[in-house]
Write an enzyme that holds these catalytic residues in place. Structure first.
Site, mmCIF file in Angstrom:
data_model
loop_
_atom_site.group_PDB
_atom_site.id
_atom_site.type_symbol
_atom_site.label_atom_id
_atom_site.label_comp_id
_atom_site.label_asym_id
_atom_site.label_seq_id
_atom_site.Cartn_x
_atom_site.Cartn_y
_atom_site.Cartn_z
ATOM 1 N N HIS A 279 0.835 -1.209 0.000
ATOM 2 C CA HIS A 279 0.000 0.000 0.000
ATOM 3 C C HIS A 279 0.872 1.262 0.000
ATOM 4 O O HIS A 279 0.403 2.331 0.374
ATOM 5 C CB HIS A 279 -0.943 0.027 1.215
ATOM 6 N N SER B 282 15.156 20.465 -14.424
ATOM 7 C CA SER B 282 14.092 21.463 -14.415
ATOM 8 C C SER B 282 14.674 22.798 -14.837
ATOM 9 O O SER B 282 15.788 23.153 -14.451
ATOM 10 C CB SER B 282 13.471 21.577 -13.018
ATOM 11 N N SER C 117 -8.447 -1.779 -43.114
ATOM 12 C CA SER C 117 -7.161 -1.542 -43.769
ATOM 13 C C SER C 117 -6.427 -0.321 -43.235
ATOM 14 O O SER C 117 -5.290 -0.422 -42.754
ATOM 15 C CB SER C 117 -7.376 -1.407 -45.278
#
Length: 457
Positions: free
Chosen positions: A128, A258, A303
């Site tokens: 969890h 960043s 197709s």
């Protein structure tokens, strides 16, 4: 490659028809065989023909006939367009699956080396995404590898199960070929078998419509979608580990994480794998829908869809595997960060061991449990409310009740005593499951070639 394959299929058909008695000259066969490769000029001719005829297959029939004039009158004899388009697709599916098998083998090999290296390094397990009992870094990697082994098995199965459409005619009845051979059913069956063998397949599908069943595309894309799920899980685990600063994907010395936050090391490659894997998983749904709406003997709305979906699936699977291989070859593990996180959680996990040790020294189990419960809550308050370190062990050491086992505390808190058989499981898994998979000849060859390339670089 597509149009060369069409020409090879026309050649195979002509060879088989000649062998079974149709009037096809040796010169026709030789001219076809000598012109399997297209020159740039022939592509230009085909483009002009297609614009005029609005039919890609017939454009290439006429283009082939221009360079093999002795065969111009017998190219595509008795066949429908799907003879070349569908049979070629089956060849490409088989080849593409083989490429993916090789790439998958290389990835499994790389992750197996990682698992072996960190087979016994304790790390906090999570259920969890909450702290759970310890495992090892290597054991966690075996969970990834096991799913990749299943993907390898599934992709091999579907590749080896692929058949050939064969020579079936316009609606699959072989009526045109029955007419060519003057009603000789045996020769029609022999033609189907011979062309199948010449094209490198063990068998042809016993019945088809104008096309091979689009359910085959479902079978092919299913293991690719499943591979996408595996890749997404692996990459997600790595993204979470990057946040925990325990394991990171490769990060170049000049790479920018960043534009604003210079300190960041974003798991961009793993994020890319997740992004592409989602696309790969969704493409299988497309194959299911296409197969479900093929009316009677065929309808052409498959197709354009297949020309996008199937290549995209293979290209996406390919880049997912190559990106994961790149990540696996440069994974960075931070043992001290891992050890620190263990030290924060292990005291709570060790409480049962402490209780058992007290009982072995003659103590009362319920009394020991109550003592530990009170001290654990006090330590939990330090961690959760005050932001301090877990001091449960210090509290135990200061409590006279635990004097009989204080000399055992270091042993009771040794992370190695909490990982169970994880290292042995890694060893056995690599030997008994990964080893045989990597010993397969085509996988073994691919891994060996990749290692040579790596060494040369």
């Amino acid at each position: 490659m597509r149009f060369r394959t069409w020409r090879q299929l026309w050649l195979n058909l002509a060879i088989a028809e000649k062998e079974l008695g149709l009037p096809i000259s040796d010169e026709a066969i030789e001219q076809m065989r000598a012109n399997l490769d297209l020159t740039p000029e022939q592509f230009d001719i085909a483009a002009v023909e297609e614009k005029k005829r609005r039919h890609d297959v017939m454009a290439h029939v006429h283009t082939f006939g221009k360079v093999a004039p002795a065969a111009a009158g017998i190219i595509h004899l008795g066949a429908t367009s799907c003879y070349v388009t569908d049979n070629a697709d089956l060849i490409f599916l088989r080849t593409g699956l083989t490429y993916l098998i090789r790439s998958l083998g290389i990835l499994i090999s790389r992750l197996s080396s990682f698992a072996a290296e960190y087979r016994s390094l304790p790390t906090l397990g999570f259920t969890h995404f909450q702290p759970a009992q310890l495992t090892t870094v290597g054991k966690r990697a075996t969970l990834w590898i096991q799913e990749l082994l299943w993907d390898l098995r599934n992709i091999k199965r579907v590749r080896d199960d692929l058949g050939f459409r064969g020579v079936k005619g316009t609606t699959g009845t072989q009526a045109s070929f029955l007419s060519l051979f003057d009603g000789d059913h045996q020769k029609v069956e022999q033609l189907d078998q011979l062309v199948t063998e010449l094209s490198g397949f063990d068998y042809a599908y016993p019945v088809t419509s104008q096309t091979y069943s689009r359910k085959i595309d479902i079978d092919v894309l299913a293991p690719l979608a499943s591979l996408g799920a595996t890749a997404h899980k692996i990459a997600t685990d790595l993204r979470l580990l990057a946040n925990l600063k325990e394991v990171e994907e490769p990060f170049e010395s000049t790479q920018i994480g960043s534009s604003a936050m210079a300190y960041k090391r974003n798991p961009m490659r793993s994020e890319r794998v997740c992004s592409l894997s989602r696309h790969l998983m969704v493409l299988h749904q497309n194959a299911l829908m296409t197969s479900s709406v093929q009316w009677f003997e065929r309808t052409l709305d498959d197709s354009a869809n297949r020309r996008i979906t199937i290549p995209e699936a293979f290209l996406t699977a390919d880049i997912v595997l190559s990106t994961l291989q790149n990540v696996s070859e440069g994974l960075v593990v931070y043992p001290k960060v891992i050890a620190r996180r263990i030290s924060q959680e292990l005291p709570f996990m060790a409480t049962e061991n402490v209780i058992m040790a007290i009982v072995k020294k003659g103590g009362d189990r319920q009394e020991a449990h109550e003592k530990i419960r009170v001290l654990s809550h006090e330590a939990g308050h330090q961690v959760k409310h005050l932001g301090l370190e877990n001091d449960l062990i210090d509290r135990i050491k200061k409590d006279a009740y635990f004097d009989p086992i204080k000399d055992q505390l270091d042993e009771l808190l040794d992370p190695q005593s909490f990982i169970g058989r994880a290292p042995e499981q890694v060893d056995a898994f690599l030997k008994e499951w990964v080893g045989p998979a990597l010993a397969d000849e085509e996988v073994k060859e691919a891994v060996a070639k990749s290692q040579k390339v790596e060494l040369s670089v």
